[in-house]
Each structure stands twice: as structure tokens, then as C-alpha cells.
Motif scaffolding. Structure first.
Motif, short mmCIF file in Angstrom:
data_model
loop_
_atom_site.label_atom_id
_atom_site.label_comp_id
_atom_site.label_asym_id
_atom_site.label_seq_id
_atom_site.Cartn_x
_atom_site.Cartn_y
_atom_site.Cartn_z
N LEU A 36 -2.24 -3.71 -12.09
CA LEU A 36 -2.87 -3.72 -10.78
C LEU A 36 -4.25 -3.53 -10.70
O LEU A 36 -5.12 -4.30 -10.02
CB LEU A 36 -2.18 -2.67 -10.05
CG LEU A 36 -2.07 -2.99 -8.50
CD1 LEU A 36 -1.40 -4.40 -8.04
CD2 LEU A 36 -1.44 -1.92 -7.90
N ALA A 40 -6.13 -6.89 -9.21
CA ALA A 40 -6.18 -6.65 -7.79
C ALA A 40 -7.57 -7.58 -7.33
O ALA A 40 -7.74 -8.03 -6.30
CB ALA A 40 -6.18 -5.25 -7.36
N ARG A 43 -7.67 -11.05 -6.02
CA ARG A 43 -7.05 -11.18 -4.71
C ARG A 43 -7.93 -11.89 -3.87
O ARG A 43 -7.59 -12.59 -2.66
CB ARG A 43 -6.52 -9.80 -3.94
CG ARG A 43 -5.66 -10.27 -2.71
CD ARG A 43 -5.09 -8.82 -2.52
NE ARG A 43 -4.51 -8.74 -1.11
CZ ARG A 43 -5.44 -8.20 0.08
NH1 ARG A 43 -6.46 -7.68 -0.30
NH2 ARG A 43 -4.84 -8.41 1.43
N TRP A 55 1.12 -8.89 -4.95
CA TRP A 55 2.06 -8.04 -3.95
C TRP A 55 3.10 -7.42 -4.75
O TRP A 55 3.43 -6.08 -4.40
CB TRP A 55 2.42 -8.96 -2.98
CG TRP A 55 3.25 -8.45 -1.93
CD1 TRP A 55 2.99 -7.44 -0.89
CD2 TRP A 55 4.73 -8.58 -2.05
NE1 TRP A 55 4.19 -7.09 -0.16
CE2 TRP A 55 5.32 -7.55 -1.09
CE3 TRP A 55 5.66 -9.18 -2.72
CZ2 TRP A 55 6.50 -7.48 -0.56
CZ3 TRP A 55 7.14 -8.87 -2.52
CH2 TRP A 55 7.32 -8.20 -1.38
N TYR A 58 1.76 -4.59 -6.59
CA TYR A 58 1.53 -3.44 -6.01
C TYR A 58 2.84 -2.72 -5.18
O TYR A 58 2.76 -1.48 -5.11
CB TYR A 58 0.82 -4.21 -4.40
CG TYR A 58 0.52 -3.10 -3.28
CD1 TYR A 58 -0.54 -2.28 -3.46
CD2 TYR A 58 1.29 -3.01 -2.18
CE1 TYR A 58 -0.80 -1.37 -2.41
CE2 TYR A 58 0.92 -2.32 -1.06
CZ TYR A 58 -0.29 -1.31 -1.27
OH TYR A 58 -0.25 -0.76 -0.20
N ASP A 62 4.04 1.16 -6.55
CA ASP A 62 4.20 2.43 -5.75
C ASP A 62 5.60 3.00 -5.94
O ASP A 62 5.97 4.02 -5.47
CB ASP A 62 3.84 2.14 -4.27
CG ASP A 62 3.80 3.27 -3.26
OD1 ASP A 62 3.27 3.91 -3.85
OD2 ASP A 62 4.06 3.20 -2.05
N GLY A 103 -2.54 5.49 -7.08
CA GLY A 103 -2.87 4.15 -7.07
C GLY A 103 -4.06 3.75 -7.83
O GLY A 103 -4.89 4.60 -8.19
N ILE A 107 -7.32 -1.14 -5.43
CA ILE A 107 -6.38 -1.51 -4.31
C ILE A 107 -5.83 -0.35 -3.80
O ILE A 107 -4.95 0.31 -4.48
CB ILE A 107 -5.68 -2.78 -4.70
CG1 ILE A 107 -4.38 -3.29 -3.70
CG2 ILE A 107 -4.73 -2.19 -6.01
CD1 ILE A 107 -3.74 -4.34 -3.90
N THR A 108 -5.94 -0.02 -2.51
CA THR A 108 -5.31 0.90 -1.75
C THR A 108 -4.24 0.46 -0.87
O THR A 108 -3.25 0.93 -0.66
CB THR A 108 -6.20 1.89 -1.20
OG1 THR A 108 -6.98 1.29 -0.39
CG2 THR A 108 -6.93 2.76 -2.31
N PHE A 110 -2.54 -3.72 0.79
CA PHE A 110 -2.46 -5.00 0.37
C PHE A 110 -2.69 -5.66 1.70
O PHE A 110 -3.17 -6.92 1.58
CB PHE A 110 -1.12 -5.25 0.01
CG PHE A 110 -0.83 -6.85 -0.46
CD1 PHE A 110 -1.34 -7.27 -1.77
CD2 PHE A 110 -0.29 -7.71 0.57
CE1 PHE A 110 -1.23 -8.37 -2.04
CE2 PHE A 110 -0.23 -9.03 0.11
CZ PHE A 110 -0.81 -9.62 -1.00
N TYR A 291 -9.96 -2.22 1.57
CA TYR A 291 -8.75 -2.38 0.69
C TYR A 291 -8.90 -1.58 -0.37
O TYR A 291 -8.01 -1.94 -1.40
CB TYR A 291 -8.62 -3.95 0.31
CG TYR A 291 -8.22 -4.76 1.48
CD1 TYR A 291 -7.02 -4.62 2.10
CD2 TYR A 291 -9.03 -5.64 1.94
CE1 TYR A 291 -6.52 -5.64 3.09
CE2 TYR A 291 -8.89 -6.66 3.12
CZ TYR A 291 -7.62 -6.59 3.51
OH TYR A 291 -7.33 -6.95 4.76
N THR A 292 -9.89 -0.84 -0.84
CA THR A 292 -9.98 -0.01 -2.19
C THR A 292 -10.35 1.21 -1.88
O THR A 292 -10.49 1.76 -0.84
CB THR A 292 -11.13 -1.14 -2.95
OG1 THR A 292 -12.39 -0.67 -2.68
CG2 THR A 292 -10.40 -2.46 -3.07
#
Length: 362
Positions: A36, A40, A43, A55, A58, A62, A103, A107-108, A110, A291-292
Motif C-alpha cells: 500500500l 498508493a 492512485r 482499494w 486499503y 485495515d 496505516g 494513504i490515510t 481512500f 488523502y495522506t
């Protein structure tokens, strides 16, 4: 447990799962974090199938840590002597799963809607931390890994809070506060027009005077940087930074006439190439913020990042030089080193990527 739920599974598969289930799952969690982190950023440019792959990574990145903590907790209830001997290393690995829940830095969220669910992530982080504490308590103080476990747990809490902070700051309400200046209610236009009409009806001379908006610091910086001709790379980044006032359009905030005119005049003096470069850098700023972990390397966030990295680095030193490894199998030791070195490598890579990004030139 599996053979009680699904008796149709062959005994060989059940035995293999009992031996390799937790190990395979935790290695899968680590590989998903690495995958990821690396994919990421693509994206922003990939479409269709590539977006679906990101996705899936992601979602599973998690979900798997929560699942593995459940496996470890269930294994501790088993009275098998072999599992009891591995309780220390399992509790140590559970702390790494909390670290994975923080994470990847790249990317935190999506989608924008994920940022609005930061309260749900807070609850999930609290439940996961409680589960890890429960696993750890069952091995304390008999185990010889309780200090490394505490250090990794501390780093995992910091990483989780980092992600929460970015999710909360990227929620719509906070994003609007970040984009706008200090709130200014402006004149009461309804009352102003009413008085204007009454004075005109009474024959009292009236006059409307438009006053310019006061200059703000970012406006002065923008005027100072404004110049004619082609822009070099550093100037492109600085102009993009000054254009934070125009990114409020992303959050449905309006621009004043003066800001709109200044923006138009600025771009009319630019070539098409420079215009696209400024817009590209500005869009990268917005993407990083939304997003990050954009905020993890600024202010107090950088201090906590150093503390988390130092904790993992100290854990590696303690495990390598101070921990007695006679009670652990060779496979478990290799997996532990993989978790430690993987966490350190991800942090170092994230630091260098951030250091050489456009954000550091502001």
C-alpha cells in the motif's frame, strides 16, 4: 477451533493452519503495508482496475490486523504447552499489528467520505489497543519481551493518533477552517439597503462607496513573488503555496472579487506550461492534505514521528542484543526481524519522500 466450525476441512489443512495461521497472517499484514505504501501514490493517475487493486489493499490492510489480534487472543486461551511457550512472541507481534493500524503514510483515506468517519476509526483504535493490552497482560511479567512490547505499543499509539489527526483535519468542517481566513461576517447588507432606500425616499443625499479589502500576509507574499516571464521550479512551488486561498473552492467556499481578479491576472501573465505546473503542484498539496499523512512531518507531528521511530529502533537494539532467543523458533525470530526492519524501512522511506517533496520547499 476451525475443525469444530468446519468439519469438512481435511485434518492436514487444519494442522497446517494451527502451525502457520498466525505467522502467515501477520506476514500478510506487513506485506500489505509495504504494498500500500508503494502503490498508493499511483492512485492519482491510475484508472479502473488499478484503483480497485489499491482499494482492496486499503481495505484488507485495515481489516487483517484486527483479525490477527483475535487469532492471538484465542491462541492464548489454548492450554497447549507449545502455544504457551509462544505467548511472549505472539504478544510482541500483537503490538506490531497496532502499528500497522496506523496505516501507510502514503494513504490515510481512500475517499473524502472516509475522512468524515474519523470517530469510527477512533473507536476502532481504542478497541484494538484494549485487545493488545489484554494479550500483553496475560504474558506479563513472566515473559522476556515486555519492554520491547511496550516500546512498539507506544509507537503504534503514536501512528494511530497520526492517522486520526489527518482524518479529522481532512474532514469537511476542519478543511473549511484550514482553507479560510479568520471569519469576517462583513456588513449587514439587509440593514444597509433598508437604510439606503429610506434615505433616498426622504430625499437625503446618499452615496455608495466601495472600499478595498485589507491586505493579509499571504496576499503580501503573493504580491512579492509575482513576476513576469518564465518560472523556475522553486518559484512554481512558492506560487502554488501562496494559492492556498484559492483552494477554498474545493470546500465550496467563495472567493471575493479581488481574489478572483488577482488570480485571473496572475494566470494571464503566465505561459500555458507554467500555469499547468502551478496547478499540478497545488493539486498535489490538496491531495496530500486530504488523502495522506501530510501533517505528520510538520510541527508537533514531526516530534512524535521521531519518538515513534526511536521506539522501534530501540526495540530492534533490545531484541538483537539483550533478548534471550533460546525459547523461540528460528521462524519466529526471522518473522520478528522482518517486522522490525520493515517498520524501520517504511519510516525512513516516508521521511526521505517527504523531505524531497514539494511541501518542504514552502
Amino acid at each position: 477451533m476451525i475443525h469444530k466450525i468446519l468439519p469438512i476441512i481435511p485434518p492436514v489443512v487444519i494442522k497446517l493452519w494451527d502451525v502457520c495461521g498466525i505467522r502467515g497472517a501477520i506476514l500478510t499484514s506487513l506485506l500489505l503495508q509495504i504494498l500500500l505504501f508503494l502503490v498508493a501514490p499511483f492512485r492519482k493517475s491510475c484508472r479502473n482496475f488499478g484503483v480497485w487493486l489499491i482499494w482492496l489493499a486499503y481495505v484488507f490492510a485495515d481489516a487483517i490486523p484486527k483479525y490477527v489480534v483475535g487469532l492471538i487472543s484465542n491462541s492464548q486461551r489454548n492450554q497447549d504447552n507449545k502455544l504457551e511457550q509462544k505467548a511472549d512472541i505472539f504478544a510482541f507481534w500483537a503490538a506490531f499489528l497496532l502499528l500497522h493500524m496506523g496505516g501507510a503514510d502514503s494513504i490515510t483515506a481512500f475517499a473524502l467520505e472516509d475522512n468524515e468517519l474519523w470517530r469510527r476509526h477512533l473507536l476502532s483504535l481504542g478497541v484494538q489497543a484494549a485487545a493488545v493490552i489484554s494479550v500483553f497482560i496475560q504474558t506479563f511479567p513472566n515473559g522476556n519481551l515486555w519492554i520491547p512490547t511496550l516500546l512498539v505499543f507506544f509507537a503504534g499509539i503514536i501512528k494511530g493518533i497520526e492517522r486520526l489527526r489527518n482524518l479529522r483535519m481532512a474532514s469537511m468542517d476542519k478543511l473549511q477552517d484550514f482553507m479560510r481566513r479568520k471569519p469576517d461576517p462583513g456588513p449587514n447588507y439587509a440593514k444597509l439597503m433598508q437604510e439606503y432606500e429610506l434615505k433616498r425616499a426622504a430625499g437625503i443625499p446618499t452615496q455608495s462607496i466601495l472600499t478595498a479589502e485589507p491586505d493579509h500576509d499571504e496576499d503580501k507574499a503573493f504580491a512579492t513573488l509575482a513576476k513576469e516571464g518564465k518560472l523556475n521550479s522553486l518559484e512554481v512551488v512558492h506560487y502554488a503555496g501562496c494559492f492556498r486561498r484559492f483552494t477554498r473552492l474545493v470546500t465550496d467556499l467563495n472567493l471575493s472579487d479581488r481574489l478572483r481578479n488577482e488570480s485571473r491576472n496572475f494566470f494571464l501573465r503566465r505561459s500555458a506550461d507554467d500555469t499547468l505546473k502551478v496547478m499540478q503542484v497545488e493539486l498535489n498539496f490538496i491531495y496530500g492534505l486530504v488523502y495522506t499523512k501530510f501533517l505528520a512531518f510538520f510541527g508537533a507531528g514531526f516530534l512524535f514521528r521521531v519518538l515513534a521511530f526511536g521506539s522501534v529502533l530501540a526495540t530492534l537494539g533490545i531484541f538483537h542484543f539483550k533478548t534471550k532467543k533460546d525459547d523461540f523458533s528460528g521462524v519466529d525470530i526471522v518473522i520478528t526481524y522482518a517486522l522490525l526492519l520493515g517498520a524501520i524501512a517504511l519510516d525512513l522511506t516516508a521521511y526521505f519522500m517527504s523531505y524531497f517533496s514539494d511541501c518542504m520547499a514552502l
